[in-house]
Design a protein around this motif. Sequence first.
Motif, mmCIF file in Angstrom:
data_model
loop_
_atom_site.group_PDB
_atom_site.id
_atom_site.type_symbol
_atom_site.label_atom_id
_atom_site.label_comp_id
_atom_site.label_asym_id
_atom_site.label_seq_id
_atom_site.Cartn_x
_atom_site.Cartn_y
_atom_site.Cartn_z
ATOM 1 N N ILE A 1 -89.450 28.298 38.938
ATOM 2 C CA ILE A 1 -90.224 28.192 40.186
ATOM 3 C C ILE A 1 -90.196 29.511 40.959
ATOM 4 O O ILE A 1 -91.228 29.978 41.445
ATOM 5 C CB ILE A 1 -89.698 27.033 41.058
ATOM 6 C CG1 ILE A 1 -90.052 25.691 40.401
ATOM 7 C CG2 ILE A 1 -90.259 27.101 42.476
ATOM 8 C CD1 ILE A 1 -89.337 24.492 41.011
ATOM 9 N N ILE A 2 -89.031 30.128 41.073
ATOM 10 C CA ILE A 2 -88.909 31.380 41.821
ATOM 11 C C ILE A 2 -89.735 32.474 41.169
ATOM 12 O O ILE A 2 -90.518 33.170 41.829
ATOM 13 C CB ILE A 2 -87.424 31.788 41.962
ATOM 14 C CG1 ILE A 2 -86.707 30.809 42.895
ATOM 15 C CG2 ILE A 2 -87.301 33.218 42.478
ATOM 16 C CD1 ILE A 2 -85.193 30.920 42.887
ATOM 17 N N LYS A 3 -89.589 32.638 39.857
ATOM 18 C CA LYS A 3 -90.345 33.683 39.155
ATOM 19 C C LYS A 3 -91.845 33.411 39.203
ATOM 20 O O LYS A 3 -92.646 34.337 39.371
ATOM 21 C CB LYS A 3 -89.865 33.806 37.708
ATOM 22 C CG LYS A 3 -88.498 34.448 37.605
ATOM 23 C CD LYS A 3 -88.013 34.508 36.169
ATOM 24 C CE LYS A 3 -86.661 35.190 36.066
ATOM 25 N NZ LYS A 3 -86.143 35.148 34.676
ATOM 26 N N ASN A 4 -92.240 32.157 39.067
ATOM 27 C CA ASN A 4 -93.663 31.811 39.128
ATOM 28 C C ASN A 4 -94.241 32.077 40.510
ATOM 29 O O ASN A 4 -95.383 32.522 40.640
ATOM 30 C CB ASN A 4 -93.881 30.352 38.739
ATOM 31 C CG ASN A 4 -95.347 30.004 38.660
ATOM 32 O OD1 ASN A 4 -96.114 30.646 37.948
ATOM 33 N ND2 ASN A 4 -95.753 28.986 39.402
ATOM 34 N N THR A 5 -93.455 31.835 41.552
ATOM 35 C CA THR A 5 -93.906 32.101 42.918
ATOM 36 C C THR A 5 -94.257 33.572 43.088
ATOM 37 O O THR A 5 -95.339 33.924 43.559
ATOM 38 C CB THR A 5 -92.826 31.695 43.938
ATOM 39 O OG1 THR A 5 -92.581 30.289 43.828
ATOM 40 C CG2 THR A 5 -93.258 32.036 45.349
ATOM 41 N N TYR A 6 -93.346 34.444 42.681
ATOM 42 C CA TYR A 6 -93.597 35.880 42.826
ATOM 43 C C TYR A 6 -94.734 36.351 41.919
ATOM 44 O O TYR A 6 -95.549 37.181 42.321
ATOM 45 C CB TYR A 6 -92.319 36.687 42.587
ATOM 46 C CG TYR A 6 -91.329 36.542 43.713
ATOM 47 C CD1 TYR A 6 -91.669 36.909 45.017
ATOM 48 C CD2 TYR A 6 -90.057 36.037 43.493
ATOM 49 C CE1 TYR A 6 -90.777 36.774 46.055
ATOM 50 C CE2 TYR A 6 -89.151 35.905 44.536
ATOM 51 C CZ TYR A 6 -89.517 36.272 45.807
ATOM 52 O OH TYR A 6 -88.628 36.139 46.849
ATOM 53 N N ARG A 7 -94.797 35.811 40.703
ATOM 54 C CA ARG A 7 -95.893 36.190 39.795
ATOM 55 C C ARG A 7 -97.235 35.803 40.402
ATOM 56 O O ARG A 7 -98.188 36.595 40.411
ATOM 57 C CB ARG A 7 -95.735 35.518 38.426
ATOM 58 C CG ARG A 7 -96.838 35.903 37.439
ATOM 59 C CD ARG A 7 -96.733 35.156 36.129
ATOM 60 N NE ARG A 7 -96.711 33.717 36.274
ATOM 61 C CZ ARG A 7 -97.789 32.962 36.499
ATOM 62 N NH1 ARG A 7 -98.973 33.528 36.633
ATOM 63 N NH2 ARG A 7 -97.684 31.659 36.595
#
Length: 107
Positions: A73-79
């Motif tokens: 979720i965190i990585k997808n948010t920034y991506r």
Amino acid sequence: MDENSVDEVGCIHTSQGLEFDYVGVIIGDDMRYENNHIVTDFTKRAKTDQSLKGIKKLYKENPEQALSEADEIIKNTYRTLMTRGMKGCYVYCTDKKLAEYLKNCLE
């Protein structure tokens, strides 16, 4: 283009599905660079962020699954945020090691 849009601030929920000429993204303490790896930490996420709702309970029940889901979720948010700019993206990292790592990736 709205001349005042440079003064607007949004989050993943207000910018999802929208595209801008340029976007600025602040990568907070929830994503760092440690021991040659990108590390995420859901405990450093803003308490008002609803995207990780229930993660603390899951962490007590199944820490491995919770950490995996939070990482995604965190990585997808920034991506997602970094792909909203059609012409460019400015990135600021609170973690200087992550900033240096990303800078080196672009060279």
